[in-house]
Every structure is written in C-alpha cells, then in structure tokens.
Design a protein around this motif. Structure first.
Motif, short mmCIF file in Angstrom:
data_model
loop_
_atom_site.label_atom_id
_atom_site.label_comp_id
_atom_site.label_asym_id
_atom_site.label_seq_id
_atom_site.Cartn_x
_atom_site.Cartn_y
_atom_site.Cartn_z
N VAL A 4 -157.92 50.53 -44.82
CA VAL A 4 -159.00 51.36 -44.32
C VAL A 4 -159.64 50.62 -43.16
CG1 VAL A 4 -161.21 52.43 -44.88
CG2 VAL A 4 -159.40 52.34 -46.60
N LYS A 5 -159.77 51.31 -42.04
CA LYS A 5 -160.34 50.67 -40.87
C LYS A 5 -161.84 50.50 -41.09
CE LYS A 5 -160.71 51.06 -35.91
NZ LYS A 5 -160.46 51.90 -34.73
N LYS A 6 -162.29 49.27 -41.00
CA LYS A 6 -163.69 48.97 -41.23
C LYS A 6 -164.45 49.16 -39.92
CE LYS A 6 -166.65 45.38 -43.10
NZ LYS A 6 -166.72 44.00 -43.59
N ARG A 7 -165.59 49.83 -40.03
CA ARG A 7 -166.40 50.06 -38.85
C ARG A 7 -167.18 48.79 -38.52
NH1 ARG A 7 -171.21 51.79 -36.92
NH2 ARG A 7 -172.28 51.78 -38.92
N ILE A 8 -167.12 48.42 -37.27
CA ILE A 8 -167.81 47.21 -36.81
C ILE A 8 -169.22 47.60 -36.38
CG2 ILE A 8 -167.77 45.35 -35.11
CD1 ILE A 8 -164.71 45.84 -34.95
N LYS A 9 -170.18 46.78 -36.74
CA LYS A 9 -171.56 47.04 -36.38
C LYS A 9 -171.70 46.98 -34.87
CE LYS A 9 -176.26 45.61 -37.27
NZ LYS A 9 -177.15 44.64 -37.88
#
Length: 130
Positions: A4-9
């Motif tokens: 799952v592609k993690k969203r970067i802050k």
C-alpha cells in the motif's frame, strides 16, 4: 501481498501553495462547481494530486444519467404539484390527498408550503345535532 502506497506528509511550502490555490478558487467563486475545467481549478486539482490528497487530477464530467434523473424527478414533482392543487381545491386534507396520491403527508405538506397551496383542515369538535 501488494504494498500500500503510504502518503507522505506535505511540506510547509506545499501546504502554503495548496492554501493559496484554494483561496484563488474561492475568490473566483467556483466553490460548488465540482466539474470545473478552468485553469485555477485544474491547478488546484494537480496540487492536491501532488500532495497525495487526490488519486487523479483530471476532472471527469458527469454522465448524462444524472441529468436525466434530475429531469425525471422535476417532471414527477410538477405532476404531483398539479394533483395536490386539484385535490386541495376539492376540500381534502393533506392526509386524504396523500392517500389518494400514494404519497406521504409530509411530502404533500412540503409541496403545499413551497408553492403556497391552501390545504383545508377538517373542523374538530362536536358534530351539530341537526
């Protein structure tokens, strides 16, 4: 297993840029237009995609199905309006009109209030002797 592609802050600059573009869209007045394709709205959509808030930047047009459904709803409402006006002219109450039209009392009352249709109420109390 798929990753799952993690969203970067987003960085502070990216957040400021997004807020600046949001302010520009608000100033133009395109707040309720979901399918706007002007430069400001497109830039806002691209910025939101870049920051990970949106999965696609191209804004899709709604299908004709929704316009057709809206027109059918409005047409049915106009027909109901005419029926309510006719039955109210005969002296029926909103409950009786709802039973004849197979609609709820609240729907009948809402239409009557919106279009200023006078619906009579039955007199309550004792019946006269003679």
């Amino acid at each position: 297993m798929s990753k799952v592609k993690k969203r970067i802050k987003p960085t502070k600059e990216q957040t400021q840029e997004l807020n600046r573009r949001l302010d520009a869209v608000m100033k133009v007045g395109h707040t309720n237009n979901l399918y706007c394709d002007c430069e400001l709205c497109q830039a806002l959509a691209e910025q939101a995609e870049l920051m990970g808030y949106r999965t696609y930047s191209t804004i899709k047009r709604p299908s004709e199905k929704w316009d057709r459904r809206k027109q059918e709803y409005e047409r049915g409402r106009q027909i109901d309006l005419v029926k309510v006006a006719n039955l109210a002219g005969q002296g029926l109450t909103s409950t009786e009109i709802g039973e004849k039209m197979h609609r709820s009392k609240g729907y009948i009352s809402r239409i009557a209030k919106e279009f200023d249709i006078k619906i009579f109420t039955k007199k309550r109390g004792r019946k006269p002797c003679h």
